[in-house]
Scaffold this motif. Structure first.
Motif, PDB file in Angstrom:
ATOM      1  N   THR A 137      57.292  62.612  -4.174  1.00  0.00           N
ATOM      2  CA  THR A 137      56.437  61.418  -4.100  1.00  0.00           C
ATOM      3  C   THR A 137      57.259  60.158  -4.350  1.00  0.00           C
ATOM      4  O   THR A 137      57.146  59.174  -3.613  1.00  0.00           O
ATOM      5  N   ASP A 138      58.104  60.185  -5.375  1.00  0.00           N
ATOM      6  CA  ASP A 138      58.953  59.028  -5.674  1.00  0.00           C
ATOM      7  C   ASP A 138      59.899  58.724  -4.520  1.00  0.00           C
ATOM      8  O   ASP A 138      60.080  57.566  -4.142  1.00  0.00           O
ATOM      9  N   VAL A 139      60.541  59.758  -3.980  1.00  0.00           N
ATOM     10  CA  VAL A 139      61.484  59.542  -2.883  1.00  0.00           C
ATOM     11  C   VAL A 139      60.753  58.973  -1.665  1.00  0.00           C
ATOM     12  O   VAL A 139      61.250  58.049  -1.011  1.00  0.00           O
ATOM     13  N   ALA A 140      59.571  59.484  -1.376  1.00  0.00           N
ATOM     14  CA  ALA A 140      58.786  58.945  -0.250  1.00  0.00           C
ATOM     15  C   ALA A 140      58.481  57.465  -0.483  1.00  0.00           C
ATOM     16  O   ALA A 140      58.639  56.641   0.425  1.00  0.00           O
ATOM     17  N   ASN A 141      58.061  57.114  -1.687  1.00  0.00           N
ATOM     18  CA  ASN A 141      57.771  55.711  -1.999  1.00  0.00           C
ATOM     19  C   ASN A 141      59.015  54.839  -1.849  1.00  0.00           C
ATOM     20  O   ASN A 141      58.954  53.749  -1.263  1.00  0.00           O
ATOM     21  N   LEU A 142      60.140  55.299  -2.382  1.00  0.00           N
ATOM     22  CA  LEU A 142      61.379  54.533  -2.299  1.00  0.00           C
ATOM     23  C   LEU A 142      61.801  54.318  -0.845  1.00  0.00           C
ATOM     24  O   LEU A 142      62.174  53.213  -0.451  1.00  0.00           O
ATOM     25  N   MET A 143      61.734  55.377  -0.053  1.00  0.00           N
ATOM     26  CA  MET A 143      62.150  55.260   1.344  1.00  0.00           C
ATOM     27  C   MET A 143      61.183  54.367   2.131  1.00  0.00           C
ATOM     28  O   MET A 143      61.618  53.569   2.967  1.00  0.00           O
ATOM     29  N   HIS A 144      59.885  54.467   1.845  1.00  0.00           N
ATOM     30  CA  HIS A 144      58.928  53.580   2.525  1.00  0.00           C
ATOM     31  C   HIS A 144      59.165  52.119   2.141  1.00  0.00           C
ATOM     32  O   HIS A 144      59.045  51.221   2.978  1.00  0.00           O
TER      33      HIS A 144
END
Length: 192
Positions: A70-77
């Motif tokens: 979830t964190d990685v998805a948020n960071l990449m978005h």
């Protein structure tokens, strides 16, 4: 001098004064340092390979059931959102996912994981000693839980996403649990 003239003079002085850049929240913190790890293609890389680029550095593991992806998805978005509004600044950034679980996170495992988020995201692993050294340098606490079955275990770790400057010095923590806009805004504030 009347009050209006004083106010006008102060306004002119303020307008002519150079703007004072805000101090990054992590300026001077002892976070980061040299490392040599293995990337998701099996190639040895060091912190020097990223010199001259801002870096988003996130520590996690691919078998994490919820927080890490979830964190990685948020960071990449957030990074992608910055790329839509200011591609030149977004291109100055390199994102990296450093595993805290080198026993299971092989280069191939990392490559499959990072491909789910952004092709520019680099997964990094290493020997247990190399990972212990880099987590210590970044102030990341790691605790491997007792296995529930052979090869099945969780890893508790500090949840932090660092923005590092082109010299590898810490600038700010990114709100990895926030919205992509909040992440893009934070990147925009510090990436010059």
């Amino acid at each position: 001098m009347n009050k209006l003239a004083i106010l006008f003079s102060c306004t002119l002085l303020a307008a002519c004064s150079p703007a004072v850049a805000p101090t990054p929240p992590l300026a001077g913190a002892r976070i980061g340092g040299p490392f040599t790890l293995t990337d998701e293609n099996g190639k040895k890389v060091s912190d020097r390979d990223f010199a001259g680029r801002y870096r988003i550095v996130y520590f996690g593991y691919t078998f994490c059931p919820d927080v890490c992806p979830t964190d990685v998805a948020n960071l990449m978005h957030g990074w992608q959102l910055l790329g839509k509004t200011d591609p030149a600044r977004a291109n100055k950034i390199q994102s990296m996912f450093i595993t805290v679980d080198p026993a299971r996170d092989t280069p191939d495992t990392l490559k499959s994981f990072t491909a789910n988020f952004d092709p520019r995201l680099i997964g990094l692993t290493g020997t247990p000693e190399a990972i212990a050294a880099v987590t210590k340098a970044y102030g990341v606490a790691v605790s491997v839980q007792k296995p529930t079955a052979p090869g099945v275990y969780f890893v508790d770790h500090t949840n932090a996403a660092y923005l590092m400057d082109p010299d590898g010095k810490p600038l700010a923590l990114l709100p990895s649990d926030g919205t992509p806009k909040a992440i893009a805004d934070e990147l925009s504030k510090w990436v010059k």
